[in-house]
Design a protein around this motif. Structure first.
Motif, short mmCIF file in Angstrom:
data_model
loop_
_atom_site.label_atom_id
_atom_site.label_comp_id
_atom_site.label_asym_id
_atom_site.label_seq_id
_atom_site.Cartn_x
_atom_site.Cartn_y
_atom_site.Cartn_z
N SER A 100 -5.51 14.21 -2.19
CA SER A 100 -5.12 15.07 -3.31
C SER A 100 -4.66 14.24 -4.50
O SER A 100 -4.98 14.56 -5.65
N ALA A 101 -3.92 13.14 -4.23
CA ALA A 101 -3.49 12.27 -5.33
C ALA A 101 -4.69 11.61 -5.99
O ALA A 101 -4.75 11.48 -7.22
N ALA A 102 -5.67 11.21 -5.17
CA ALA A 102 -6.86 10.55 -5.71
C ALA A 102 -7.63 11.51 -6.61
O ALA A 102 -8.03 11.16 -7.72
N ILE A 103 -7.82 12.75 -6.14
CA ILE A 103 -8.56 13.74 -6.94
C ILE A 103 -7.80 14.06 -8.22
O ILE A 103 -8.37 14.14 -9.31
N GLU A 104 -6.48 14.21 -8.09
CA GLU A 104 -5.67 14.59 -9.24
C GLU A 104 -5.74 13.56 -10.37
O GLU A 104 -5.77 13.91 -11.54
N HIS A 105 -5.76 12.28 -9.99
CA HIS A 105 -5.68 11.24 -11.02
C HIS A 105 -7.03 10.70 -11.43
O HIS A 105 -7.13 9.68 -12.12
N LYS A 106 -8.09 11.41 -11.02
CA LYS A 106 -9.43 11.04 -11.44
C LYS A 106 -9.54 11.01 -12.97
O LYS A 106 -10.26 10.19 -13.53
N THR A 107 -8.81 11.90 -13.64
CA THR A 107 -8.93 12.00 -15.10
C THR A 107 -8.40 10.76 -15.81
O THR A 107 -8.65 10.58 -17.00
N GLU A 108 -7.65 9.89 -15.10
CA GLU A 108 -7.18 8.66 -15.72
C GLU A 108 -8.08 7.49 -15.35
O GLU A 108 -7.70 6.33 -15.53
N PHE A 110 -11.00 5.51 -12.55
CA PHE A 110 -10.96 5.11 -11.15
C PHE A 110 -10.04 3.93 -10.89
O PHE A 110 -9.53 3.75 -9.80
N VAL A 111 -9.81 3.08 -11.89
CA VAL A 111 -8.94 1.93 -11.68
C VAL A 111 -7.47 2.33 -11.87
O VAL A 111 -6.66 2.25 -10.95
N LEU A 112 -7.13 2.81 -13.05
CA LEU A 112 -5.73 3.13 -13.35
C LEU A 112 -5.31 4.44 -12.68
O LEU A 112 -4.16 4.59 -12.27
N GLY A 113 -6.21 5.39 -12.59
CA GLY A 113 -5.86 6.70 -12.05
C GLY A 113 -5.94 6.75 -10.54
O GLY A 113 -4.92 6.78 -9.85
N VAL A 114 -7.16 6.73 -10.01
CA VAL A 114 -7.36 6.88 -8.57
C VAL A 114 -6.74 5.69 -7.83
O VAL A 114 -5.95 5.86 -6.90
N GLY A 115 -7.06 4.48 -8.27
CA GLY A 115 -6.55 3.29 -7.59
C GLY A 115 -5.04 3.18 -7.68
O GLY A 115 -4.36 2.88 -6.69
N GLY A 116 -4.52 3.44 -8.85
CA GLY A 116 -3.09 3.25 -9.05
C GLY A 116 -2.22 4.32 -8.44
O GLY A 116 -1.04 4.09 -8.18
N ASN A 117 -2.77 5.52 -8.20
CA ASN A 117 -1.93 6.63 -7.76
C ASN A 117 -2.25 7.17 -6.37
O ASN A 117 -1.57 8.07 -5.90
N MET A 118 -3.29 6.62 -5.76
CA MET A 118 -3.74 7.15 -4.47
C MET A 118 -2.61 7.24 -3.45
O MET A 118 -2.47 8.21 -2.72
N PHE A 119 -1.75 6.24 -3.43
CA PHE A 119 -0.70 6.19 -2.40
C PHE A 119 0.66 6.62 -2.93
O PHE A 119 1.68 6.29 -2.35
N LYS A 120 0.67 7.38 -4.02
CA LYS A 120 1.98 7.72 -4.58
C LYS A 120 2.77 8.66 -3.68
O LYS A 120 3.98 8.68 -3.73
N LEU A 121 2.08 9.44 -2.84
CA LEU A 121 2.79 10.28 -1.88
C LEU A 121 2.84 9.64 -0.50
O LEU A 121 3.83 9.70 0.19
N ALA A 122 1.71 9.06 -0.09
CA ALA A 122 1.60 8.56 1.28
C ALA A 122 2.11 7.14 1.42
O ALA A 122 2.30 6.66 2.53
N GLY A 123 2.35 6.46 0.30
CA GLY A 123 2.78 5.07 0.36
C GLY A 123 4.05 4.86 1.16
O GLY A 123 4.17 3.88 1.90
N SER A 124 4.99 5.83 1.03
CA SER A 124 6.26 5.65 1.73
C SER A 124 6.06 5.69 3.25
O SER A 124 6.79 5.03 3.99
N VAL A 125 5.06 6.46 3.70
CA VAL A 125 4.78 6.51 5.14
C VAL A 125 4.33 5.13 5.62
O VAL A 125 4.77 4.63 6.67
N ILE A 126 3.46 4.48 4.83
CA ILE A 126 2.98 3.16 5.22
C ILE A 126 4.13 2.15 5.15
O ILE A 126 4.33 1.36 6.07
N LEU A 127 4.90 2.24 4.08
CA LEU A 127 6.04 1.32 3.93
C LEU A 127 6.97 1.40 5.13
O LEU A 127 7.26 0.40 5.77
N PHE A 128 7.44 2.61 5.43
CA PHE A 128 8.43 2.71 6.49
C PHE A 128 7.82 2.50 7.86
O PHE A 128 8.49 2.02 8.78
N GLY A 129 6.54 2.82 8.01
CA GLY A 129 5.86 2.50 9.26
C GLY A 129 5.84 1.00 9.50
O GLY A 129 6.22 0.52 10.57
N VAL A 130 5.44 0.25 8.47
CA VAL A 130 5.32 -1.20 8.62
C VAL A 130 6.69 -1.84 8.83
O VAL A 130 6.88 -2.66 9.73
#
Lengths: 151, 330, 121
Positions: A100-108, A110-130
C-alpha cells in the motif's frame, strides 16, 4: 467548563470498542488466512517436492502475492476494517503495509517515492525483528559458550 | 475576540464543488457541480486538489458574473504540505493571495480576513473559502489509502469538496457578516487522531460561548448554529457541554453539525465527514440558500480545526484545536 | 490432514486475537502491535518454544508475523552453532529472506500496476 468535567462527558459519550466482537472477527479471519496458508503449503509439498519444513517460504511468498492483488483492488482495506488484527497480524498484513505504501507513493516516482517510502510502515517490524533476534541469539550463544545451557 | 462589522461585508455569491464520492452526501443536490473523477483527471492527488480549488473558483466567478481580474484577494488554505494545492491554484487565478492555515477552520477564518479587508475598504471583491481532498489528506495525516487499518467508530472521513464565497460591499438583500469571533487555541489533552470530534468540541464550545457573551445573545436568538466537522460524537459532546450550562434540549436542537449530517446514516463513514471542504461546501451551498430564501435570518457558522501535524502526533503531543465563528444575517 | 487445518485455523486465529487485544485494549497503533509480536516471536524461539508450535499448527504458526521474529532468530542461532558469535550476524536472514524479498518485489509490481482510489465500496 472545567476540564475534568469535559473529560467525564467525553468518556461517557465516546463509544467503547466492541472488543469481544472484534476479537471474534479477528479470530475467524486470521484463522482463515492461516488455513489458506496451510492449504498452499500442502500444494507446494505435494506438487513441488517441498517438505513440511521448507514449504513455509513459498507459502509466505504466495500469500504476499495474494495480498498484492487484494491491496491493489482496494479489497484489503475493507478486509482490514472488518477484521482488524485478523488481517494485520498474518504475513499478508506485512505485505499490505509494504504494497500500500509503494502504490501510494508512486506519484513521487519510483526512486524517491516507491523506493523511499515502501517500508515506512513495515520498516519497524524488520527493525525490531532483527534487533530482537540479534539480542536473543547473542545471549543464547554466550550462555552456550559459558556452558550454562546447550543448543 | 469578537469583531463587529459596521460596513456589513456581504456574501455576494457562493460556490461548492465536490468529488464523485460526495454524490452520497445529503447535501449533494445543493452543490453546484460534482466532479466525475476524484483526481479531476490529473496525475496526482495533490494536482487533483489544485484542480478542485480552481474549478470551484471558476464556478464562483461565473455565478457572480465577474472575471478574475476583478478580484482583489484570494484567501484560502488547505492541509497538504505547506498548502501547495491552494497556492498552485492561486497561481492560475493570478490574484493577490494570502494563504491561511487553521486546519478545517480555514473555511471561516478566510471569510473573517476577507470581511476585515472589505471593512477597511482594502478590498472590493475577495474570494474566501477552503478545500480538502480525501486521498491527499489521508496519506498526509494517516496511512496510505490502501492500508488495511481498522478505524474506530469515532473516525471521520475527509471529504473531497471545496466551498468558496465572494465577499464584497453590502448590497440590499444579500446575506452579510454582522460579526465574527476569532477562536482561541484550546487543548484539553486529547491525543487520539481518530477521535477529532472530541478534541474539537471544547474549542467550538469556547468560541460559541465567547461570541454569545460578548454580543449579548443567547442560543435561541439564532435560527441555526452550524459547526464544521465535529462528527456524531463531537456534536454530542458539544451539546452535553451546553446542557451542563443549563441550556434546554429545545434550544440545543438548532445546533447542527455539517460533518455529522454530511453522509446521512451511512455507517461506513463512521462518525461522519471532516476536512476544511466539509464545512465550506455545506456553509457555502446549503446554508447560503437557506439565508437567501429567508428560511434563516440569522445563523452562526462555526468551523472547527484540529491543529495537529503527523510530526506532532508522532512526537506524542496532544491535539490543540481552534474554532472560528461568523454571524451571518440577512 | 483435516486436523492440521483445524490446528492452523485455531492457533493462527488465537495469535490474531492477541493482536486485536493489543489494538483495542492496549490502545497500541498497528505498528506498535506488529513490532511487539515480532519481538515475542524472537524471544519464544530463544527458549526453543516456537518450533514445537510450528510442528503442531503448521501455517497457523508460520503465517502470523510472530514467525518472522522466530525465523530471524532461528537463522542466527543456526549459524551461531557453526561459526560462533560471527554467525549471529550473518545467519539472520538465512531463513526469512522470502517474506521480505516477496514483499519488495510485489510492492514494486503493485506500484507498477495499481493506483490508490479513495472509494468506500
Amino acid at each position: 467548563m472545567k476540564e475534568e468535567r469535559y473529560q467525564q462527558i467525553e468518556q461517557q459519550i465516546t463509544p467503547k470498542a466492541p472488543v469481544a466482537f472484534n476479537m471474534l472477527k479477528a479470530f475467524l479471519v486470521g484463522g482463515s488466512i492461516c488455513a489458506v496458508g496451510q492449504a498452499i503449503s500442502y500444494f507446494y509439498i505435494i506438487f513441488f517436492n517441498f517438505t513440511e519444513k521448507t514449504a513455509g517460504n513459498p507459502t509466505v511468498a504466495t500469500l504476499i502475492f495474494i495480498a498484492m492483488l487484494l491491496t491493489g483492488f482496494g479489497l484489503y482495506r475493507r478486509l482490514g476494517q472488518f477484521a482488524g488484527a485478523g488481517s494485520a497480524v498474518p504475513v499478508t498484513g506485512f505485505g499490505n503495509a509494504v504494497i500500500s505504501a509503494a502504490i501510494e507513493h508512486k506519484t513521487e516516482g519510483f526512486v524517491l517515492g516507491v523506493g523511499g517510502n515502501m517500508f515506512k510502515l513495515a520498516g519497524s517490524v524488520i527493525l525490531f525483528g532483527v534487533v530482537s533476534a540479534f539480542a536473543v541469539a547473542l545471549i543464547k550463544t554466550i550462555l552456550v559458550s559459558l556452558g550454562v545451557i546447550s543448543w | 475576540m469578537v469583531i463587529v462589522f459596521r460596513q456589513k461585508p456581504a456574501i455576494l455569491a457562493c460556490a461548492a464543488v465536490a468529488g464523485p464520492l460526495e454524490k452520497r452526501s445529503v447535501f449533494f443536490s445543493y452543490f453546484d457541480k460534482v466532479l466525475e473523477d476524484e483526481r479531476v483527471y490529473e496525475q496526482t492527488n495533490e494536482k487533483g486538489q489544485m484542480a478542485l480549488v480552481r474549478e470551484t473558483c471558476k464556478v464562483l466567478l461565473e455565478k457572480a458574473k465577474v472575471k478574475n481580474l476583478d478580484i482583489d484577494y484570494l484567501l484560502s488554505g488547505d492541509l497538504v504540505n505547506q498548502m501547495t494545492p491552494t497556492s498552485f491554484a492561486a497561481r492560475e487565478l493570478a490574484v493577490s493571495f494570502i494563504g491561511l492555515f487553521s486546519a478545517c477552520a480555514t473555511s471561516i477564518s478566510s471569510v473573517i480576513v476577507a470581511s476585515l479587508l472589505t471593512e477597511v475598504g482594502a478590498s472590493n471583491l475577495a474570494i474566501a473559502g477552503a478545500a480538502s481532498h480525501h486521498n491527499s489528506t489521508e496519506r498526509q495525516f494517516r496511512y496510505p489509502i490502501d492500508y488495511g487499518a481498522q478505524k474506530p467508530a469515532t473516525a471521520q472521513w475527509t471529504v473531497t469538496a471545496a466551498g468558496y464565497v465572494l465577499v464584497g460591499q453590502y448590497v440590499d438583500g444579500s446575506p452579510y457578516i454582522a460579526a465574527a469571533t476569532v477562536g482561541k487555541v484550546i487543548d484539553y489533552g486529547q491525543t487520539d487522531p481518530f477521535h477529532m470530534g472530541a478534541a474539537m468540541a471544547p474549542a467550538a464550545y469556547q468560541t460559541i460561548t465567547d461570541h454569545l457573551k460578548q454580543r449579548g445573545q443567547k442560543i435561541a436568538d439564532y435560527d441555526a448554529i452550524f459547526t464544521g466537522d465535529l462528527g456524531t460524537y463531537g456534536l454530542k459532546i458539544l451539546k452535553a457541554m451546553f446542557a451542563e450550562d443549563g441550556i434546554g434540549q429545545e434550544d440545543l436542537k438548532i445546533i447542527r453539525d455539517a460533518g455529522e449530517e454530511y453522509y446521512g446514516e451511512d455507517k461506513r463513514f463512521q462518525a461522519g465527514a471532516s476536512g476544511a471542504g466539509c464545512s465550506a461546501s455545506v456553509f457555502f451551498s446549503y446554508v447560503d440558500l437557506q439565508l437567501k430564501t429567508g428560511r434563516y435570518q440569522k445563523v452562526l457558522l462555526v468551523a472547527t480545526g484540529a491543529l495537529l501535524s503527523p510530526l506532532s502526533y508522532q512526537q506524542g503531543q496532544s491535539i490543540p484545536c481552534t474554532a472560528h465563528a461568523i454571524e451571518v444575517c440577512v | 490432514m483435516i486436523f492440521s487445518f483445524l490446528f492452523a485455523f485455531v492457533v493462527g486465529g488465537l495469535i490474531c486475537v492477541v493482536g486485536q487485544l493489543m489494538l483495542d485494549v492496549g490502545k497500541l497503533t498497528p505498528g506498535h502491535t506488529l513490532s511487539t509480536l515480532v519481538v515475542v516471536g524472537a524471544i519464544l524461539d530463544g527458549f526453543g518454544l516456537y518450533e514445537p508450535l510450528i510442528d503442531l499448527a503448521g501455517a497457523g504458526a508460520t503465517v502470523p508475523i510472530t514467525s518472522f521474529g522466530n525465523s530471524l532468530t532461528h537463522g542466527a542461532l543456526a549459524e551461531a552453532e557453526k561459526h560462533g558469535l560471527v554467525g549471529v550476524l550473518t545467519g539472520m536472514f538465512e531463513v526469512t529472506s522470502s517474506g521480505i524479498s516477496a514483499a519488495i518485489l510485489f510492492g514494486f509490481i503493485g506500484a507498477l500496476l495499481f493506483r490508490s482510489k479513495g472509494t468506500i465500496d
